[in-house]
Design an enzyme around this catalytic site. Structure first.
Site, PDB file in Angstrom:
ATOM      1  N   ARG A  65      -0.129   8.853 -10.230  1.00 27.29           N
ATOM      2  CA  ARG A  65      -0.207   7.662  -9.385  1.00 27.29           C
ATOM      3  C   ARG A  65       0.405   6.427 -10.057  1.00 27.29           C
ATOM      4  O   ARG A  65       1.027   5.595  -9.398  1.00 27.29           O
ATOM      5  CB  ARG A  65      -1.669   7.381  -9.030  1.00 27.29           C
ATOM      6  CG  ARG A  65      -2.306   8.426  -8.132  1.00 27.29           C
ATOM      7  CD  ARG A  65      -3.788   8.142  -7.938  1.00 27.29           C
ATOM      8  NE  ARG A  65      -4.026   6.787  -7.450  1.00 27.29           N
ATOM      9  CZ  ARG A  65      -3.940   6.419  -6.166  1.00 27.29           C
ATOM     10  NH1 ARG A  65      -3.633   7.295  -5.243  1.00 27.29           N
ATOM     11  NH2 ARG A  65      -4.167   5.173  -5.815  1.00 27.29           N
ATOM     12  N   ARG A 119      -5.251  -1.879   8.910  1.00 30.70           N
ATOM     13  CA  ARG A 119      -6.370  -2.796   8.671  1.00 30.70           C
ATOM     14  C   ARG A 119      -5.951  -3.888   7.686  1.00 30.70           C
ATOM     15  O   ARG A 119      -4.907  -3.784   7.038  1.00 30.70           O
ATOM     16  CB  ARG A 119      -7.589  -2.029   8.164  1.00 30.70           C
ATOM     17  CG  ARG A 119      -7.327  -1.199   6.923  1.00 30.70           C
ATOM     18  CD  ARG A 119      -8.605  -0.576   6.360  1.00 30.70           C
ATOM     19  NE  ARG A 119      -8.274   0.383   5.341  1.00 30.70           N
ATOM     20  CZ  ARG A 119      -8.243   1.722   5.514  1.00 30.70           C
ATOM     21  NH1 ARG A 119      -8.548   2.255   6.679  1.00 30.70           N
ATOM     22  NH2 ARG A 119      -7.904   2.524   4.520  1.00 30.70           N
ATOM     23  N   LEU A 120      -6.806  -4.935   7.589  1.00 32.36           N
ATOM     24  CA  LEU A 120      -6.453  -6.100   6.764  1.00 32.36           C
ATOM     25  C   LEU A 120      -7.063  -6.040   5.370  1.00 32.36           C
ATOM     26  O   LEU A 120      -6.621  -6.764   4.468  1.00 32.36           O
ATOM     27  CB  LEU A 120      -6.887  -7.400   7.456  1.00 32.36           C
ATOM     28  CG  LEU A 120      -6.197  -7.669   8.801  1.00 32.36           C
ATOM     29  CD1 LEU A 120      -6.711  -8.979   9.399  1.00 32.36           C
ATOM     30  CD2 LEU A 120      -4.692  -7.738   8.636  1.00 32.36           C
ATOM     31  N   GLU A 126       1.178 -12.883  13.008  1.00 34.45           N
ATOM     32  CA  GLU A 126       1.661 -11.676  13.684  1.00 34.45           C
ATOM     33  C   GLU A 126       1.535 -10.526  12.683  1.00 34.45           C
ATOM     34  O   GLU A 126       1.873 -10.684  11.505  1.00 34.45           O
ATOM     35  CB  GLU A 126       3.128 -11.842  14.097  1.00 34.45           C
ATOM     36  CG  GLU A 126       3.356 -12.908  15.153  1.00 34.45           C
ATOM     37  CD  GLU A 126       2.667 -12.595  16.481  1.00 34.45           C
ATOM     38  OE1 GLU A 126       2.522 -11.398  16.822  1.00 34.45           O
ATOM     39  OE2 GLU A 126       2.263 -13.555  17.162  1.00 34.45           O
ATOM     40  N   TRP A 129     -11.734  -2.679  -8.443  1.00 36.32           N
ATOM     41  CA  TRP A 129     -12.437  -2.327  -9.695  1.00 36.32           C
ATOM     42  C   TRP A 129     -13.175  -1.016  -9.554  1.00 36.32           C
ATOM     43  O   TRP A 129     -13.543  -0.403 -10.557  1.00 36.32           O
ATOM     44  CB  TRP A 129     -13.420  -3.441 -10.085  1.00 36.32           C
ATOM     45  CG  TRP A 129     -12.765  -4.767 -10.341  1.00 36.32           C
ATOM     46  CD1 TRP A 129     -12.779  -5.860  -9.520  1.00 36.32           C
ATOM     47  CD2 TRP A 129     -11.997  -5.160 -11.485  1.00 36.32           C
ATOM     48  NE1 TRP A 129     -12.058  -6.894 -10.076  1.00 36.32           N
ATOM     49  CE2 TRP A 129     -11.573  -6.495 -11.294  1.00 36.32           C
ATOM     50  CE3 TRP A 129     -11.612  -4.503 -12.672  1.00 36.32           C
ATOM     51  CZ2 TRP A 129     -10.791  -7.194 -12.221  1.00 36.32           C
ATOM     52  CZ3 TRP A 129     -10.845  -5.208 -13.601  1.00 36.32           C
ATOM     53  CH2 TRP A 129     -10.441  -6.519 -13.360  1.00 36.32           C
ATOM     54  N   ASP A 187       0.817  -1.212   0.000  1.00 35.20           N
ATOM     55  CA  ASP A 187       0.000   0.000   0.000  1.00 35.20           C
ATOM     56  C   ASP A 187       0.858   1.273   0.000  1.00 35.20           C
ATOM     57  O   ASP A 187       1.968   1.277   0.524  1.00 35.20           O
ATOM     58  CB  ASP A 187      -0.901  -0.019   1.251  1.00 35.20           C
ATOM     59  CG  ASP A 187      -2.010   1.024   1.175  1.00 35.20           C
ATOM     60  OD1 ASP A 187      -2.327   1.488   0.061  1.00 35.20           O
ATOM     61  OD2 ASP A 187      -2.555   1.375   2.237  1.00 35.20           O
ATOM     62  N   HIS A 229       2.850   3.061  -8.921  1.00 36.72           N
ATOM     63  CA  HIS A 229       2.691   1.611  -9.101  1.00 36.72           C
ATOM     64  C   HIS A 229       3.922   1.025  -9.786  1.00 36.72           C
ATOM     65  O   HIS A 229       4.358  -0.075  -9.465  1.00 36.72           O
ATOM     66  CB  HIS A 229       1.429   1.305  -9.916  1.00 36.72           C
ATOM     67  CG  HIS A 229       0.158   1.710  -9.212  1.00 36.72           C
ATOM     68  ND1 HIS A 229      -0.075   1.403  -7.895  1.00 36.72           N
ATOM     69  CD2 HIS A 229      -0.926   2.405  -9.634  1.00 36.72           C
ATOM     70  CE1 HIS A 229      -1.263   1.885  -7.535  1.00 36.72           C
ATOM     71  NE2 HIS A 229      -1.790   2.509  -8.574  1.00 36.72           N
ATOM     72  N   TRP A 256       2.913   7.947  -2.498  1.00 36.40           N
ATOM     73  CA  TRP A 256       4.353   8.074  -2.776  1.00 36.40           C
ATOM     74  C   TRP A 256       4.559   8.932  -4.033  1.00 36.40           C
ATOM     75  O   TRP A 256       5.378   9.846  -4.054  1.00 36.40           O
ATOM     76  CB  TRP A 256       4.960   6.682  -2.969  1.00 36.40           C
ATOM     77  CG  TRP A 256       6.436   6.657  -3.263  1.00 36.40           C
ATOM     78  CD1 TRP A 256       7.453   6.561  -2.349  1.00 36.40           C
ATOM     79  CD2 TRP A 256       7.065   6.711  -4.559  1.00 36.40           C
ATOM     80  NE1 TRP A 256       8.670   6.562  -3.000  1.00 36.40           N
ATOM     81  CE2 TRP A 256       8.461   6.647  -4.347  1.00 36.40           C
ATOM     82  CE3 TRP A 256       6.582   6.808  -5.863  1.00 36.40           C
ATOM     83  CZ2 TRP A 256       9.380   6.680  -5.404  1.00 36.40           C
ATOM     84  CZ3 TRP A 256       7.505   6.848  -6.919  1.00 36.40           C
ATOM     85  CH2 TRP A 256       8.885   6.780  -6.673  1.00 36.40           C
ATOM     86  N   LEU A 271      11.239 -20.290  -3.738  1.00 34.84           N
ATOM     87  CA  LEU A 271      10.174 -19.476  -3.134  1.00 34.84           C
ATOM     88  C   LEU A 271       8.817 -19.731  -3.802  1.00 34.84           C
ATOM     89  O   LEU A 271       8.709 -19.774  -5.026  1.00 34.84           O
ATOM     90  CB  LEU A 271      10.542 -17.990  -3.295  1.00 34.84           C
ATOM     91  CG  LEU A 271       9.512 -16.996  -2.745  1.00 34.84           C
ATOM     92  CD1 LEU A 271       9.513 -16.999  -1.221  1.00 34.84           C
ATOM     93  CD2 LEU A 271       9.785 -15.587  -3.273  1.00 34.84           C
ATOM     94  N   GLY A 314       0.240   5.315  -4.498  1.00 36.55           N
ATOM     95  CA  GLY A 314      -0.375   6.557  -4.978  1.00 36.55           C
ATOM     96  C   GLY A 314       0.166   7.760  -4.215  1.00 36.55           C
ATOM     97  O   GLY A 314       0.565   8.761  -4.826  1.00 36.55           O
TER      98      GLY A 314
HETATM   99  C1  FPP Z   1      -1.931   0.168  -3.253  1.00 39.51           C
HETATM  100  O1  FPP Z   1      -1.458   1.494  -3.321  1.00 39.51           O
HETATM  101  C2  FPP Z   1      -1.442  -0.567  -4.388  1.00 39.51           C
HETATM  102  C3  FPP Z   1      -2.209  -1.154  -5.339  1.00 39.51           C
HETATM  103  C4  FPP Z   1      -3.683  -1.110  -5.341  1.00 39.51           C
HETATM  104  C5  FPP Z   1      -1.593  -1.864  -6.462  1.00 39.51           C
HETATM  105  C6  FPP Z   1      -0.362  -2.663  -6.134  1.00 39.51           C
HETATM  106  C7  FPP Z   1       0.390  -2.911  -7.370  1.00 39.51           C
HETATM  107  C8  FPP Z   1       1.729  -2.929  -7.500  1.00 39.51           C
HETATM  108  C9  FPP Z   1       2.658  -2.850  -6.374  1.00 39.51           C
HETATM  109  C10 FPP Z   1       2.366  -3.028  -8.829  1.00 39.51           C
HETATM  110  C11 FPP Z   1       1.834  -3.959  -9.830  1.00 39.51           C
HETATM  111  C12 FPP Z   1       1.785  -5.359  -9.403  1.00 39.51           C
HETATM  112  C13 FPP Z   1       2.105  -6.431 -10.183  1.00 39.51           C
HETATM  113  C14 FPP Z   1       1.704  -7.793  -9.748  1.00 39.51           C
HETATM  114  C15 FPP Z   1       2.845  -6.307 -11.430  1.00 39.51           C
HETATM  115  P1  FPP Z   1      -2.510   2.641  -3.464  1.00 39.51           P
HETATM  116  O2  FPP Z   1      -2.734   2.910  -4.890  1.00 39.51           O
HETATM  117  O3  FPP Z   1      -3.726   2.274  -2.689  1.00 39.51           O
HETATM  118  O4  FPP Z   1      -1.768   3.846  -2.797  1.00 39.51           O
HETATM  119  P2  FPP Z   1      -2.441   4.983  -1.928  1.00 39.51           P
HETATM  120  O5  FPP Z   1      -3.059   4.318  -0.730  1.00 39.51           O
HETATM  121  O6  FPP Z   1      -1.300   5.850  -1.569  1.00 39.51           O
HETATM  122  O7  FPP Z   1      -3.442   5.647  -2.809  1.00 39.51           O
END
Ligand code: FPP
Length: 249
Positions: free
Chosen positions: A41, A202-203, A215, A77, A28, A45, A33, A139, A31
């Protein structure tokens, strides 16, 4: 499983050789970052993928057996069309270009979730990747794509109900093991350590059953800043904790 570091080397890094078998990470903060750097955003990613590569490699190196990464939830989505399209493009690129590298590193890759919801190109690239790496002994990498625990449990319950209805399963034989065998994580150990960078506590519907005794480690770093050092810090925190599974020490 072969790992890069000997017990002595791990100890020298401040780690115990007794690694968590299965680590789950909610990636997480991409965006935020990007936004803090005045970038779109999507570039967050992209930076997130770079981090993914490092964490996958490091997990192999230190001897983690299974790594589950949350890449796209059943709820994602709902994001703007543009962002879903940008993420989809990154998935296609990743599962087209990176499988050879994973394979070369003896990684076994599977997806958790119903990937038929993505385009046929993406779905097929994921299937090909899983097929190509299925005999690898290093792995176990699980990438959660269109994954949600509630969805996973609902699917499992439906399949059990179906078997009871057609007489191939007796309701007395339903137990956690049977349920667990119908989850996407079939055959994998339960989650020992769940890490969530990005500041939220949160999960978010990630591996709720499998993480029943995990943990939890939360950090404020955005995912693209979650370096191998931060990863090792989270593992050290895990190794300091006493796990009782509801019993007494
Ligand atoms: C959450 O950050 C991240 C995502 C919803 C996408 C995670 C995807 C990647 C790390 C890269 C692509 C993955 C693969 C398998 C190639 P956020 O967008 O919710 O960030 P924010 O909370 O700061 O808005």
């Amino acid at each position: 499983m072969m790992r890069k570091y000997t017990d002595e080397e791990l100890i020298a890094r401040g780690l115990s050789p007794d690694m968590p078998k299965h680590v789950a990470i909610i990636m997480d903060g991409n965006g935020r970052w990007a936004k803090e750097r005045g970038m779109i955003r999507t570039l967050g990613h992209r930076a997130g993928i770079e981090r993914m590569r490092e964490i996958i490699r490091h997990s192999s190196d230190i001897g983690v057996e299974a790594l589950s990464l949350y890449a796209f939830s059943t709820e994602n989505w709902k994001r703007p069309k543009f962002e879903v399209a940008a993420l989809s493009a990154l998935f296609l690129e990743y599962f087209t270009k990176e499988i050879d590298e994973l394979h070369a590193n003896n990684v076994r890759m599977i997806a958790l979730g119903d990937t038929t919801k993505f385009s046929p190109e993406i779905h097929n690239a994921i299937l090909r990747g899983a097929e190509k790496t299925k005999h690898n002994t290093g792995l176990k990498l699980n990438v959660a794509l269109n994954y949600g625990s509630r969805d996973e449990i609902t699917t499992a319950v439906k399949s059990i109900a179906c078997d009871v209805k057609n007489g191939t399963l007796d309701d007395d034989d339903i137990n956690y093991e049977l349920i667990s065998d119908r989850l996407y994580t079939k055959g994998l150990p339960d989650i020992d350590l769940l890490i969530r960078p990005g500041g939220e506590r949160r999960l978010s519907n990630f591996l709720l059953m499998q993480a029943a005794y995990a943990e939890l480690v939360f950090t404020d770093d955005y995912w693209p800043d979650f370096t191998n050092e931060k990863y090792e810090e989270a593992i050290k925190e895990f190794q300091k904790r006493t796990r009782r599974y509801g019993g007494l020490k």
